[in-house]
Design a protein around this motif. Structure first.
Motif, short mmCIF file in Angstrom:
data_model
loop_
_atom_site.label_atom_id
_atom_site.label_comp_id
_atom_site.label_asym_id
_atom_site.label_seq_id
_atom_site.Cartn_x
_atom_site.Cartn_y
_atom_site.Cartn_z
N VAL A 174 81.08 85.13 14.01
CA VAL A 174 80.24 84.07 12.49
C VAL A 174 80.56 83.44 13.17
N LEU A 175 79.10 82.60 12.18
CA LEU A 175 78.82 81.05 12.61
C LEU A 175 79.37 80.14 11.62
N GLY A 176 79.70 81.17 10.33
CA GLY A 176 79.72 80.11 9.17
C GLY A 176 80.37 81.28 8.02
N TYR A 177 80.56 80.23 6.78
CA TYR A 177 80.75 80.72 5.49
C TYR A 177 80.02 80.37 4.41
N THR A 178 79.44 80.58 3.62
CA THR A 178 78.45 79.81 2.91
C THR A 178 79.03 80.34 1.31
N CYS A 179 78.02 80.42 0.22
CA CYS A 179 78.40 81.30 -1.42
C CYS A 179 77.24 81.43 -1.60
N ALA A 180 76.83 82.63 -2.34
CA ALA A 180 75.72 83.12 -2.55
C ALA A 180 75.61 83.90 -3.65
N CYS A 181 75.09 83.61 -4.37
CA CYS A 181 74.77 84.79 -6.21
C CYS A 181 73.43 85.84 -6.02
N ASP A 182 74.50 87.07 -5.33
CA ASP A 182 73.70 88.33 -5.35
C ASP A 182 73.06 88.24 -7.49
N VAL A 183 71.41 87.95 -7.40
CA VAL A 183 71.46 87.92 -8.63
C VAL A 183 70.66 89.37 -9.07
N GLY A 186 73.70 79.16 -0.09
CA GLY A 186 74.29 77.41 -0.06
C GLY A 186 75.60 77.14 0.06
N PRO A 187 75.79 75.43 -1.15
CA PRO A 187 74.74 74.87 -0.01
C PRO A 187 74.76 74.75 1.40
N TRP A 188 75.91 74.95 2.11
CA TRP A 188 76.38 74.74 3.75
C TRP A 188 77.09 75.67 4.46
N VAL A 219 90.43 83.94 0.24
CA VAL A 219 90.19 83.04 -0.45
C VAL A 219 89.47 82.18 -1.68
N ARG A 220 89.26 81.74 -2.30
CA ARG A 220 88.66 82.27 -3.99
C ARG A 220 87.65 82.01 -3.87
N VAL A 221 87.09 82.41 -5.48
CA VAL A 221 85.26 83.05 -5.64
C VAL A 221 85.24 82.54 -7.02
N GLN A 222 84.39 81.41 -7.53
CA GLN A 222 84.41 81.35 -9.16
C GLN A 222 82.76 81.15 -9.27
N THR A 223 82.65 82.54 -10.19
CA THR A 223 81.46 81.73 -10.66
C THR A 223 81.28 81.23 -12.67
N GLY A 272 86.82 76.37 0.24
CA GLY A 272 86.99 75.40 1.00
C GLY A 272 85.18 75.55 2.00
N VAL A 273 84.67 75.89 1.00
CA VAL A 273 83.50 75.95 1.19
C VAL A 273 82.69 74.37 0.61
N GLY A 274 82.49 75.25 -0.56
CA GLY A 274 81.66 74.39 -1.44
C GLY A 274 80.74 75.20 -2.61
N THR A 275 79.93 74.19 -2.99
CA THR A 275 79.68 74.67 -4.51
C THR A 275 78.54 75.25 -4.92
N LEU A 276 78.19 76.54 -4.65
CA LEU A 276 76.00 76.21 -4.62
C LEU A 276 76.02 76.39 -6.41
N VAL A 277 74.96 75.00 -6.52
CA VAL A 277 74.11 75.00 -8.10
C VAL A 277 73.22 75.34 -8.59
N ASN A 278 72.68 76.04 -8.98
CA ASN A 278 71.01 76.82 -9.17
C ASN A 278 70.56 76.41 -10.79
N GLU A 279 69.94 76.54 -11.34
CA GLU A 279 69.38 77.02 -12.94
C GLU A 279 68.20 78.18 -13.35
N VAL A 280 68.28 78.46 -14.10
CA VAL A 280 67.32 79.57 -14.22
C VAL A 280 66.49 78.76 -15.08
N ALA A 281 65.05 79.71 -14.59
CA ALA A 281 63.97 78.95 -15.21
C ALA A 281 62.89 80.31 -15.53
N ALA A 282 62.19 80.79 -16.49
CA ALA A 282 60.94 82.17 -17.07
C ALA A 282 60.68 82.26 -15.51
#
Length: 252
Positions: A130-139, A164-166, A176-180, A241-251
């Motif tokens: 593993v190189l590293g860990y990140t956040c994802a949203c399986d839309v 992301g974000p990194w 580790v905690r995973v929160q949406t 331990g990673v960070g927060t991925l932020v996105n907005e929903v658009a048409a």
């Protein structure tokens, strides 16, 4: 160490964050090039360059229950599916709400990026790849996932995999905690200790039949609490331990 893939005035690069600056690397696994730019001056991109995006479905018991599959019992093996490379987007990118679905949903997850070629690796050795860990949203277009023979439309539409974000390169993924959060309201709040198949076991299982390469992305499953999205929603996926991925929903 937080490793990023970013766009700057002189192109797209990999780098490492330190003290509000990005130290440019000469590749995903490379060394510092000597160039440093302020983090505020760059655009963060998905922190991976995958040839494959592999996802685990139904890896938390409570998510299985909320989806109505508890009568079948817990899975004996990880249930895998693929997302197309067209789904990959980064932090700050819009999540499209296509006109052909009436039930777009979020699934926040811990994601893993592979560092080197991984083939038929035992679970006790899997995390070494593993190189590293990140956040994802399986839309997910849930109505189309349920209606279609395969999940290509429901899971693999354009922009359906923000990441992301990194990359956090120093993380123990076992607890580790995973929160949406949607518009600041907590919708999912789980921990990876509740995974049916831990990260190391998932990676080992995939590697038995599919060679994973540098930059490949693995989504490890979502806790319970998945739900609908609306145009204008702000989606935050936070991994401890990673960070927060932020996105907005658009048409879309």
């Amino acid at each position: 160490m937080q490793r990023v893939r970013y766009r700057s005035f002189d192109g797209v690069h990999w780098g490492e964050i330190e003290g509000g600056h990005v130290h440019q690397l000469n590749g995903m696994l490379g060394r510092p090039s000597g160039t440093t730019v302020p983090l505020s001056d760059v655009t963060l991109l998905p922190p991976c360059e995958p040839s494959n995006i592999v996802c685990v479905g139904r890896n938390y018991a409570l998510h299985i229950r909320e989806m109505g599959h508890e009568s079948a019992g817990l899975p004996k093996e990880p249930g895998l599916f693929l997302k197309g490379l067209n789904t990959l987007t980064g932090p700050g990118d819009d999540i499209p709400y296509p006109s052909w679905t009436q039930d777009l949903q979020f699934e926040g997850e811990l994601a893993v990026v592979i560092a080197r070629v991984m083939r038929d690796v035992a679970p006790e050795e899997a995390l070494e790849y593993v190189l590293g860990y990140t956040c994802a949203c399986d839309v997910t277009a849930r109505d189309k996932q349920r209606a279609d023979l395969q999940w290509a439309r429901g899971k693999s539409a354009d922009g359906f995999c923000p990441v992301g974000p990194w990359l956090e390169t120093d993380l123990d993924p076992t607890n580790v905690r995973v929160q949406t959060r949607i518009n600041g309201e907590v919708k999912q709040d789980g921990t990876t200790r509740d995974m049916i198949f831990p990260v190391a076991e998932v990676l080992s299982y995939i590697s038995r039949f599919m060679t994973l390469g540098p930059g490949d992305l693995v989504l490890t499953g979502t806790p319970d609490g998945v739900g609908p999205l609306q145009v204008g929603d702000t989606v935050e996926v936070e991994v401890e331990g990673v960070g927060t991925l932020v996105n907005e929903v658009a048409a879309g």
